[in-house]
Design a protein around this motif. Structure first.
Motif, short mmCIF file in Angstrom:
data_model
loop_
_atom_site.label_atom_id
_atom_site.label_comp_id
_atom_site.label_asym_id
_atom_site.label_seq_id
_atom_site.Cartn_x
_atom_site.Cartn_y
_atom_site.Cartn_z
N ASN A 64 3.99 20.44 1.29
CA ASN A 64 2.77 19.81 0.81
C ASN A 64 2.91 18.30 0.76
O ASN A 64 1.96 17.56 1.03
N THR A 65 4.11 17.84 0.39
CA THR A 65 4.36 16.39 0.36
C THR A 65 4.22 15.79 1.75
O THR A 65 3.61 14.74 1.94
N LEU A 66 4.80 16.46 2.73
CA LEU A 66 4.68 16.00 4.12
C LEU A 66 3.23 15.93 4.55
O LEU A 66 2.75 14.91 5.07
N LEU A 67 2.49 17.02 4.33
CA LEU A 67 1.11 17.08 4.77
C LEU A 67 0.23 16.10 4.00
O LEU A 67 -0.66 15.45 4.57
N GLU A 68 0.48 15.97 2.70
CA GLU A 68 -0.26 15.02 1.87
C GLU A 68 -0.08 13.59 2.39
O GLU A 68 -1.04 12.82 2.48
N THR A 69 1.15 13.25 2.75
CA THR A 69 1.44 11.90 3.24
C THR A 69 0.75 11.65 4.57
O THR A 69 0.13 10.59 4.79
N LEU A 70 0.84 12.61 5.47
CA LEU A 70 0.16 12.49 6.76
C LEU A 70 -1.35 12.37 6.60
O LEU A 70 -2.01 11.52 7.21
N LEU A 71 -1.90 13.25 5.77
CA LEU A 71 -3.35 13.27 5.59
C LEU A 71 -3.85 11.97 4.99
O LEU A 71 -4.92 11.47 5.35
N THR A 72 -3.06 11.41 4.06
CA THR A 72 -3.44 10.13 3.46
C THR A 72 -3.53 9.04 4.51
O THR A 72 -4.47 8.23 4.51
N LEU A 73 -2.55 8.99 5.42
CA LEU A 73 -2.60 7.97 6.46
C LEU A 73 -3.80 8.16 7.37
O LEU A 73 -4.48 7.19 7.73
N THR A 74 -4.10 9.39 7.75
CA THR A 74 -5.25 9.62 8.64
C THR A 74 -6.56 9.27 7.92
O THR A 74 -7.46 8.67 8.52
N LYS A 80 0.80 -1.23 0.00
CA LYS A 80 0.00 0.00 0.00
C LYS A 80 0.83 1.28 0.00
O LYS A 80 0.29 2.37 0.13
N TYR A 81 2.14 1.19 -0.15
CA TYR A 81 2.96 2.40 -0.12
C TYR A 81 3.00 3.17 -1.43
O TYR A 81 2.77 4.38 -1.44
N PRO A 82 3.29 2.54 -2.59
CA PRO A 82 3.46 3.34 -3.82
C PRO A 82 2.16 3.98 -4.29
O PRO A 82 1.07 3.42 -4.13
N SER A 83 2.28 5.15 -4.90
CA SER A 83 1.10 5.86 -5.40
C SER A 83 0.38 5.06 -6.47
O SER A 83 -0.84 5.09 -6.57
N LYS A 84 1.12 4.32 -7.29
CA LYS A 84 0.50 3.55 -8.37
C LYS A 84 -0.35 2.41 -7.84
O LYS A 84 -1.15 1.83 -8.58
N SER A 85 -0.20 2.09 -6.54
CA SER A 85 -1.04 1.07 -5.91
C SER A 85 -2.11 1.68 -5.02
O SER A 85 -2.68 1.01 -4.16
N GLY A 86 -2.35 2.99 -5.23
CA GLY A 86 -3.34 3.68 -4.41
C GLY A 86 -2.79 4.11 -3.07
O GLY A 86 -3.56 4.34 -2.13
N GLY A 87 -1.47 4.24 -2.96
CA GLY A 87 -0.84 4.57 -1.69
C GLY A 87 -0.53 6.05 -1.54
O GLY A 87 -1.35 6.92 -1.86
N PHE A 88 0.67 6.35 -1.08
CA PHE A 88 1.09 7.73 -0.83
C PHE A 88 1.50 8.38 -2.14
O PHE A 88 2.34 7.85 -2.88
N LYS A 89 0.97 9.54 -2.42
CA LYS A 89 1.20 10.21 -3.70
C LYS A 89 2.67 10.43 -4.00
O LYS A 89 3.11 10.34 -5.16
N ALA A 90 3.47 10.72 -2.98
CA ALA A 90 4.88 11.06 -3.19
C ALA A 90 5.74 9.85 -3.55
O ALA A 90 6.84 10.01 -4.07
#
Length: 346
Positions: free
Chosen positions: A329-339, A185-195
C-alpha cells in the motif's frame, strides 16, 4: 503549535506507561522482531540490484505496457467500483481540507482524516485491481554475506497515456520531473508523500541537514529520510537512512526519460539519531520506534509516454512477519500521489 503538541504527546505517553516501562516495551518489541529473524530459512545468493531504467515487463509478463493497462479497463464492474471509491475519497479529502481551513477542533480534523484514510485504502485496493497503477507481489530475498540479510523488494508502475495527446503527456512529464526535484514537497507534513516523515538534503562532511529547496539541479545529492513503517505490536515504527541520489535525464527523438537511482551510504560520524514522529492533520505528533537501515536501494523512473515506475529494496536485518499489505500500500500510495500531482491543474 507543533512543538507544544510534541511535548504534550510525549508527556501523555510517559504518564500512562512511565519512562522506564516505555523504554522496556520498545526494547522488547525490537527484541521480538530480532528473534523472529530465524523464521525465514537461510539462503545464499547475490544482493538484489536496482532494475534497469525503463518499463517493467516483469509486471506485464512481456505484454507492452500500453496494452497491459488498457486490458485492465475491460473489467467494467471494477471500473464502476473504482469510480465510486474515487468519488468518495475526493469528497472525504475536501471535507478534511474544509475543516482545516475553518480551524475546527483537532478532534474533528483527526476524525475526518481517519475517514479520508479509510476511503483512500479502498481506492488503493481498486486501483491495484483495475486502475492506472499496479504492482508486483512483494519479494523477499535472504542473502548471506558476512551476515544474513533480509531484503524486501517492491516494484510498481502507473500508466497515464490512454487517450492523451503528445502535448498533454509532455506537460504531465514535466510536472512529474519538477515534483521529484522539489525537496520541499517530499515529507507528508508538507503535503507530500504520506510515507515520508522526514526528507532533507544533508551535508556529508558536517552531518548537518540543509534547508529544503524547490529544485535540485545537480547530481548526485545526499539526503536523510525517515519512512513510516507498519505497526509492530501496537507501536508505530519509523525507519531512517542516509542515501545518495543520482539524477539522470535522457532525450532521444520524441522520448524523454527521467530517473532517480538511489542507494544508502554510511552516515556521517557525527550524525545524531533522529526523532521521527507521525503528524496528524491537526498537528498532533505521535512518536515512533526508530530503526536505522544501512542497506537500501531504489529508483524513480518516468517518461513522456505517461509511464511512472517506483522500485525499492531494503535489508531490514530481520524477518518481518507482518506488514506485507502495508508495504504494498505504501508503494502504491507513493506512486498514486505522484501521478495525481502530475495531472493536477494546480
Amino acid at each position: 503549535m507543533v512543538s507544544t503538541n510534541k511535548v504534550t504527546v510525549k508527556n501523555q505517553v510517559l504518564k500512562v506507561m512511565g519512562t522506564s516501562t516505555l523504554l522496556i516495551t520498545k526494547l522488547s518489541v525490537l527484541g521480538v522482531l530480532t528473534l523472529n529473524a530465524g523464521l525465514i530459512l537461510a539462503g545464499v545468493g547475490d544482493r538484489p540490484t536496482i532494475p534497469a531504467s525503463g518499463e517493467d515487463l516483469k509486471l506485464t509478463q512481456g505484454v507492452p505496457t500500453k496494452k497491459f493497462f488498457a486490458d485492465r479497463l475491460a473489467d467494467k464492474q471494477c471500473q464502476a467500483e473504482l469510480q465510486t471509491v474515487q468519488t468518495q475519497y475526493q469528497y472525504n479529502k475536501k471535507a478534511l481540507n474544509d475543516l482545516i481551513n475553518q480551524k475546527s477542533s483537532p478532534e474533528s480534523i483527526d476524525r475526518a482524516e481517519e475517514k479520508m484514510n479509510e476511503s483512500r485504502n479502498l481506492l488503493l485496493g481498486k486501483t491495484r485491481k483495475c486502475g492506472s497503477c499496479a504492482n508486483q507481489d512483494l519479494e523477499k530475498k535472504v542473502v548471506t554475506t558476512h551476515k544474513k540479510e533480509y531484503w524486501y523488494l517492491t516494484d510498481g508502475s502507473c500508466y497515464l497515456g490512454q487517450n492523451k495527446d503528445e502535448a498533454t503527456l509532455n506537460r504531465i512529464y514535466e510536472k512529474a520531473v519538477s515534483r521529484l526535484k522539489n525537496i520541499k514537497k517530499y515529507p507528508s507534513k508538507s503535503g507530500g508523500f504520506k510515507a515520508l516523515l522526514e526528507f532533507n538534503e544533508i551535508d556529508m562532511n558536517s552531518g548537518d541537514l540543509l534547508p529544503p529547496v524547490e529544485k535540485i539541479d545537480y547530481t548526485p545529492f545526499y539526503a536523510f529520510i525517515g519512512v513510516r513503517g507498519p505497526m509492530a505490536f501496537g507501536f508505530p515504527v519509523g525507519f531512517w537512512y542516509i542515501f545518495k541520489n543520482d539524477l539522470i535525464e535522457k532525450e532521444q527523438g520524441n522520448l524523454k526519460e527521467f530517473s532517480i537511482r538511489f542507494e544508502s551510504v554510511q552516515k556521517p560520524a557525527n550524525f545524531p539519531t533522529p526523532e521521527l514522529n507521525i503528524q496528524s492533520a491537526s498537528g498532533k505528533l505521535f512518536p515512533t520506534i526508530q530503526r536505522e537501515l544501512t542497506l537500501v536501494q531504489g529508483m524513480w523512473y518516468v517518461n513522456n509516454q505517461g509511464y511512472f515506475r517506483y522500485y525499492t529494496g531494503a535489508d531490514f536485518g530481520i524477518n518481518i512477519p507482518f506488514g506485507i499489505d502495508f508495504a504494498l500500500n505504501t508503494l502504491l500510495e507513493t506512486l498514486l500521489t505522484l501521478t495525481e500531482d502530475s495531472v493536477s491543474e494546480e
